[in-house]
Design an enzyme around this catalytic site. Structure first.
Site, PDB file in Angstrom:
ATOM      1  N   GLU A 177       0.887  -1.168   0.000  1.00 33.55           N
ATOM      2  CA  GLU A 177       0.000   0.000   0.000  1.00 33.55           C
ATOM      3  C   GLU A 177       0.915   1.205   0.000  1.00 33.55           C
ATOM      4  OE1 GLU A 177      -3.118  -0.188  -0.316  1.00 33.55           O
ATOM      5  OE2 GLU A 177      -3.806  -2.061   0.561  1.00 33.55           O
TER       6      GLU A 177
ATOM      7  N   GLU B 194       4.078  13.199  -4.246  1.00 36.56           N
ATOM      8  CA  GLU B 194       3.271  13.248  -3.029  1.00 36.56           C
ATOM      9  C   GLU B 194       3.932  14.187  -2.012  1.00 36.56           C
ATOM     10  OE1 GLU B 194       3.207   9.615  -0.692  1.00 36.56           O
ATOM     11  OE2 GLU B 194       1.052   9.853  -0.434  1.00 36.56           O
TER      12      GLU B 194
HETATM   13  P1  NAD Z   1       8.245   5.080   4.753  1.00 35.13           P
HETATM   14  O1  NAD Z   1       8.223   4.318   3.477  1.00 35.13           O
HETATM   15  O2  NAD Z   1       9.383   5.955   5.014  1.00 35.13           O
HETATM   16  O3  NAD Z   1       8.183   4.084   5.999  1.00 35.13           O
HETATM   17  C1  NAD Z   1       7.152   3.132   6.129  1.00 35.13           C
HETATM   18  C2  NAD Z   1       7.677   1.983   6.953  1.00 35.13           C
HETATM   19  O4  NAD Z   1       8.703   1.332   6.221  1.00 35.13           O
HETATM   20  C3  NAD Z   1       8.306   2.407   8.295  1.00 35.13           C
HETATM   21  O5  NAD Z   1       7.995   1.434   9.256  1.00 35.13           O
HETATM   22  C4  NAD Z   1       9.789   2.371   7.970  1.00 35.13           C
HETATM   23  O6  NAD Z   1      10.607   2.160   9.098  1.00 35.13           O
HETATM   24  C5  NAD Z   1       9.868   1.207   7.019  1.00 35.13           C
HETATM   25  N1  NAD Z   1      11.018   1.207   6.127  1.00 35.13           N
HETATM   26  C6  NAD Z   1      11.766   2.256   5.719  1.00 35.13           C
HETATM   27  N2  NAD Z   1      12.751   1.836   4.913  1.00 35.13           N
HETATM   28  C7  NAD Z   1      12.630   0.494   4.798  1.00 35.13           C
HETATM   29  C8  NAD Z   1      13.349  -0.508   4.092  1.00 35.13           C
HETATM   30  N3  NAD Z   1      14.406  -0.227   3.331  1.00 35.13           N
HETATM   31  N4  NAD Z   1      12.926  -1.781   4.177  1.00 35.13           N
HETATM   32  C9  NAD Z   1      11.848  -2.096   4.928  1.00 35.13           C
HETATM   33  N5  NAD Z   1      11.143  -1.200   5.632  1.00 35.13           N
HETATM   34  C10 NAD Z   1      11.514   0.085   5.561  1.00 35.13           C
HETATM   35  O7  NAD Z   1       6.864   5.832   4.796  1.00 35.13           O
HETATM   36  P2  NAD Z   1       6.317   6.780   5.959  1.00 35.13           P
HETATM   37  O8  NAD Z   1       7.008   8.068   5.767  1.00 35.13           O
HETATM   38  O9  NAD Z   1       6.353   6.119   7.265  1.00 35.13           O
HETATM   39  O10 NAD Z   1       4.774   6.863   5.582  1.00 35.13           O
HETATM   40  C11 NAD Z   1       4.308   7.720   4.653  1.00 35.13           C
HETATM   41  C12 NAD Z   1       4.038   7.004   3.346  1.00 35.13           C
HETATM   42  O11 NAD Z   1       3.141   5.919   3.539  1.00 35.13           O
HETATM   43  C13 NAD Z   1       3.381   7.917   2.357  1.00 35.13           C
HETATM   44  O12 NAD Z   1       3.991   7.805   1.105  1.00 35.13           O
HETATM   45  C14 NAD Z   1       1.943   7.407   2.287  1.00 35.13           C
HETATM   46  O13 NAD Z   1       1.287   7.661   1.114  1.00 35.13           O
HETATM   47  C15 NAD Z   1       2.117   5.958   2.549  1.00 35.13           C
HETATM   48  N6  NAD Z   1       0.884   5.376   3.066  1.00 35.13           N
HETATM   49  C16 NAD Z   1       0.132   4.587   2.219  1.00 35.13           C
HETATM   50  C17 NAD Z   1      -1.049   4.034   2.659  1.00 35.13           C
HETATM   51  C18 NAD Z   1      -1.848   3.171   1.745  1.00 35.13           C
HETATM   52  O14 NAD Z   1      -2.673   2.426   2.221  1.00 35.13           O
HETATM   53  N7  NAD Z   1      -1.643   3.214   0.451  1.00 35.13           N
HETATM   54  C19 NAD Z   1      -1.489   4.244   3.961  1.00 35.13           C
HETATM   55  C20 NAD Z   1      -0.709   5.043   4.806  1.00 35.13           C
HETATM   56  C21 NAD Z   1       0.487   5.591   4.326  1.00 35.13           C
END
Ligand code: NAD
Length: 507
Positions: free
Chosen positions: A274, A409
């Site tokens: 997602e 975004e």
């Molecule tokens: P992010 O991708 O930075 O982090 C999300 C998660 O992934 C965190 O737990 C982080 O620690 C982990 N992560 C980071 N790098 C990683 C790696 N290399 N391998 C595995 N895990 C890793 O995103 P964020 O800043 O926490 O959240 C915001 C983003 O999430 C936005 O882009 C938003 O659109 C998206 N989002 C999508 C949905 C959906 O359902 N489509 C819902 C909520 C948020």
């Protein structure tokens, strides 16, 4: 430019005191450990991560910086947990998930306030999250009883049937924007299908999940749920690359998701992604202006713009454009930016300084290409909010479609407004992004709504509303917004694999 830094006339010390008191009351342990195999244990790394309150900038707690060795322990514990959990009858799993829902429900205000403390979302919105959390556990408690295989028609010389089996141990990674809700979207269907879980929450917002684990520790067999806190590139990546993880579910940014996909390829691990969005809201000439304003405010400023499905590109037909924009700016101007623990608050802080800087950077990019900032674009003047990551709701007019501001975004409270004349051209622009998570349509005509919904390339379309997420309604993205659907019947199936059994029959 208009300033809209409304809000209660209070001191930053008052805000700090209110948050300190809530933290004292709600956070059980300021040094949060890993939860592996039903035990609270230290990380192998010996390192911890500060969890910071985005409203006050003050520390709330520390979590352990889990590493590869911790993930290894978690996966081992989870396979043991799976041995027990997979022996449960569906009826028993249903009872367990129902009991989890009941326990969250009984403590809903505690969970809501914990999400306010480390996320900064307005309390009224946090309460909605928790209601949805409860409903998701109840939904999947019921849905698991409907998981059935099928019989394949044959000529009678054989009998062919399918059964659905859990994967075993699944890895789940959640973002910070809806802390407990994103965990519930993943935990409930995975457990319902009979899997054990290793979950890594976002490092910024672990509090409500940790509280949940405390609340259900005596209920769930040891090892069924394991929580490894830590940084994404360390703990998250180790989870994704682990060869005994059989299914992954990740919610986060597109770029991170791309890396997750590559890392999961090593073990050919099935995944649900997602990811982000840049969703359009289409306002048609027959739309009621008040309804359109309500939809636009909710679509963009809910959760302070930190929604993956935020309607961040607003296309308004020329017939009502000027009237709409004037009413929309007025409505944004009276949104209350204030301490998110207060009932009257509409807009809280952004999650981190980094996220705030990112939002400001995009506003600057819009200014650089000559766009007009109709409202907002800067920090509120209120002294009481000076220590938090606050920014005013921002509305920007007519940014060129091919710029980064329109294509990427932002994830902050920044709405882009465009005027349209011809349907085909508007739809081309609406679809002209790499994302396809959601869209909104505002019209009084069912035919117009249906036609536009068919033409939009997105997984979730709302008509005359936004941000409505009843359990049972599939949620997920087209294009680079993701793979798979959560919150619905197909989600529980996605946490199972099909086994086909073909019997040769004696003649
Ligand atoms: P992010 O991708 O930075 O982090 C999300 C998660 O992934 C965190 O737990 C982080 O620690 C982990 N992560 C980071 N790098 C990683 C790696 N290399 N391998 C595995 N895990 C890793 O995103 P964020 O800043 O926490 O959240 C915001 C983003 O999430 C936005 O882009 C938003 O659109 C998206 N989002 C999508 C949905 C959906 O359902 N489509 C819902 C909520 C948020």
């Amino acid at each position: 430019m208009v300033s809209n830094s409304k809000g209660p006339n209070e001191q930053s010390t008052t805000v700090r005191e209110r948050h300190r008191e809530a933290a004292r009351e709600l956070i059980r342990d300021e040094n949060i450990k890993l939860y592996l195999g039903g035990e609270w244990v230290d990380s192998d790394s010996g390192q911890s991560i500060d969890v910071t309150n985005p409203t006050t900038g003050e520390p709330l707690a520390t979590v352990q910086a889990g590493n590869r060795a911790d993930v290894e322990r978690a996966v081992t514990a989870a396979w043991r947990g799976f041995d027990t959990w997979s022996e449960y009858e569906p009826r028993e799993r249903q009872q367990m998930l129902t009991e989890i829902a009941d326990r969250i429900d009984a403590e809903r205000e505690r969970f809501a306030q914990l999400d306010v403390l480390d996320n900064g979302k307005p309390i009224t919105e946090a309460r909605i999250d928790i209601e949805l959390v409860v409903d998701h556990f109840r939904y999947f408690a019921g849905a698991l009883r409907t998981l059935e295989g099928r019989t394949v028609p044959t000529n009678g010389n054989r009998h062919v049937e399918t059964i659905r089996e859990p994967y075993g141990v699944v890895g789940q990674i959640t973002p910070w924007n809806f802390p407990l809700l994103m965990a519930a979207w993943k935990l409930a269907p995975a457990l319902a299908a009979g899997n054990a879980v290793v979950l890594k929450p976002a490092e910024e917002t672990p509090l409500s999940l940790i509280e949940l684990v405390h609340q259900i520790d005596d209920l769930v067999p040891a090892g069924t749920i394991n929580v490894v806190t830590g940084y994404g590139p360390e703990a998250g990546r180790a989870l994704v690359r682990h060869d005994r993880i059989r299914k992954l579910a990740f919610t986060g940014a597109v770029e991170t998701g791309r890396g997750v996909m590559k890392d999961a390829a090593g073990s050919i691990t099935d995944l649900t992604l997602e990811l982000g969005g840049k969703s359009p809201i289409l306002v048609f000439p027959d739309a009621d202006v008040d309804t359109a304003v309500d939809v636009a405010i909710d679509a963009m400023f809910y959760n302070t713009g930190e929604c993956c499905c935020a309607g961040s590109r607003l296309f308004v037909h020329e017939a009502i454009h000027d009237e709409f924009v004037s009413a929309f700016v007025d409505a944004a101007e009276v949104l209350t930016i204030a301490d998110p623990l207060l009932e009257s608050t509409d807009i809280g802080p952004e999650i981190t300084r980094t996220q705030l800087n990112r939002t400001e950077h995009y506003i600057k990019l819009a200014e650089d290409v000559g766009a007009e900032i109709l409202i907002g674009g800067r920090a509120p003047a209120s002294e009481a909010l000076a220590d938090g990551n606050f920014i005013e709701p921002t509305i920007i007019a007519e940014v060129p479609h091919d710029t980064r501001v329109v294509q990427e975004e932002i994830f902050g409270p920044v709405e882009l407004v465009f005027e349209w004349t011809g349907y085909d051209e508007m739809m081309r622009f609406a679809n002209n992004v790499d994302f396809g998570l959601a869209a909104g349509i505002v019209t009084d005509s069912l035919s117009t709504a249906h036609r536009a919904a068919r033409d939009i390339e997105a997984g979730n379309i709302w008509v005359n509303q936004h941000n409505d997420f009843p359990a049972g309604q599939p949620f997920g993205g087209y294009k680079q917004s993701g793979i798979g659907r959560e919150t619905a019947r197909e989600t529980i199936e996605a946490y199972t694999q099909t086994k086909t059994i073909n019997y040769k029959l004696n003649q």
